[in-house]
Design an enzyme around this catalytic site. Structure first.
Site, PDB file in Angstrom:
ATOM      1  N   THR A 277      28.730  46.996  26.196  1.00 42.30           N
ATOM      2  CA  THR A 277      29.161  45.708  26.751  1.00 42.30           C
ATOM      3  C   THR A 277      29.801  45.860  28.121  1.00 42.30           C
ATOM      4  O   THR A 277      29.988  44.875  28.825  1.00 42.30           O
ATOM      5  CB  THR A 277      30.188  45.024  25.840  1.00 42.30           C
ATOM      6  N   GLY A 278      30.179  47.073  28.472  1.00 43.65           N
ATOM      7  CA  GLY A 278      30.904  47.322  29.706  1.00 43.65           C
ATOM      8  C   GLY A 278      32.396  47.105  29.574  1.00 43.65           C
ATOM      9  O   GLY A 278      33.166  47.550  30.409  1.00 43.65           O
TER      10      GLY A 278
ATOM     11  N   HIS B 217      36.414  40.155  47.344  1.00 45.88           N
ATOM     12  CA  HIS B 217      37.703  39.532  47.044  1.00 45.88           C
ATOM     13  C   HIS B 217      38.673  40.447  46.306  1.00 45.88           C
ATOM     14  O   HIS B 217      39.882  40.263  46.413  1.00 45.88           O
ATOM     15  CB  HIS B 217      37.502  38.278  46.199  1.00 45.88           C
TER      16      HIS B 217
ATOM     17  N   ASP C 207      29.020  55.972  28.006  1.00 45.72           N
ATOM     18  CA  ASP C 207      28.962  56.450  26.633  1.00 45.72           C
ATOM     19  C   ASP C 207      27.492  56.546  26.248  1.00 45.72           C
ATOM     20  O   ASP C 207      26.603  56.378  27.105  1.00 45.72           O
ATOM     21  CB  ASP C 207      29.778  55.553  25.687  1.00 45.72           C
ATOM     22  N   HIS C 208      27.221  56.800  24.983  1.00 46.12           N
ATOM     23  CA  HIS C 208      25.843  56.959  24.516  1.00 46.12           C
ATOM     24  C   HIS C 208      24.993  55.712  24.747  1.00 46.12           C
ATOM     25  O   HIS C 208      23.820  55.812  25.084  1.00 46.12           O
ATOM     26  CB  HIS C 208      25.831  57.335  23.028  1.00 46.12           C
TER      27      HIS C 208
ATOM     28  N   ARG D  79      43.738  37.163  52.977  1.00 43.84           N
ATOM     29  CA  ARG D  79      44.531  36.624  51.858  1.00 43.84           C
ATOM     30  C   ARG D  79      44.316  37.417  50.576  1.00 43.84           C
ATOM     31  O   ARG D  79      45.183  37.468  49.710  1.00 43.84           O
ATOM     32  CB  ARG D  79      44.196  35.154  51.632  1.00 43.84           C
ATOM     33  N   HIS D  80      43.158  38.072  50.451  1.00 43.89           N
ATOM     34  CA  HIS D  80      42.864  38.857  49.256  1.00 43.89           C
ATOM     35  C   HIS D  80      43.712  40.132  49.187  1.00 43.89           C
ATOM     36  O   HIS D  80      44.052  40.592  48.106  1.00 43.89           O
ATOM     37  CB  HIS D  80      41.378  39.212  49.191  1.00 43.89           C
TER      38      HIS D  80
ATOM     39  N   CYS E 210      28.830  51.144  29.503  1.00 43.50           N
ATOM     40  CA  CYS E 210      28.781  51.237  28.045  1.00 43.50           C
ATOM     41  C   CYS E 210      28.014  50.015  27.550  1.00 43.50           C
ATOM     42  O   CYS E 210      27.491  49.246  28.351  1.00 43.50           O
ATOM     43  CB  CYS E 210      30.161  51.386  27.417  1.00 43.50           C
TER      44      CYS E 210
END
Length: 149
Positions: free
Chosen positions: A73-74, A104, A14-15, A138-139, A71
């Site tokens: 905060t992400g 993981h 975003d901006h 296992r992941h 963005c």
């Protein structure tokens, strides 16, 4: 992991993430990666879902190997991308998180919080994300339980 010269990476912001996105694009192109910019294309106020959804669809459909979302905060842009069944977008703010997101969680989208990381740290996370392989084992079992049927 493929070398940078073989990677197809979609990117969107975003901006608030525009300036960092430009730095990431330049960094990845200097390493030979093929980049597609889904927008935005300026610092003028805009809505991140308008760019996150097309990016997520393109990664989900295999047009791109990975994506990067940015963005302020992400959070919002990652939440939007994660609405898509084939997307595992990981919000990262340090190098170990970027590494573990791949190892993981087999993350296919790296989410960056533009207001909370330096450009240098963001580029280090990008390099880490794209040079780290999924461990499987296992992941894999856990990853297979993520999509909702």
């Amino acid at each position: 992991m493929k070398p940078f010269t073989e990677l197809r990476i979609a990117i969107a912001s975003d901006h608030a993430g525009y300036d960092l996105k430009q730095s990431v694009i330049n960094h990845l192109q200097s390493k030979g990666a093929a980049i597609y910019d889904f927008g935005c294309y300026s610092t003028e106020s805009c809505d991140y879902p308008d760019f996150a959804h097309p990016l997520a669809l393109a990664v989900e459909n295999g047009e791109y190997d990975f994506g990067i979302t940015i963005c302020s905060t992400g959070n919002g842009i990652c939440m939007t991308a994660n609405k898509h069944q084939g997307i595992r977008a990981a919000l990262c703010w340090d190098i170990p998180l970027a590494q573990l997101a791949r190892q993981h969680n087999n993350a296919n989208v790296l989410g960056l919080p533009a207001k909370f990381v330096t450009q240098d740290l963001a580029l280090q996370m990008v390099d880490t994300f794209f040079t780290t392989d999924f461990e499987g084992g296992r992941h894999e079992r856990r990853i297979n339980k993520i999509p909702v049927c």
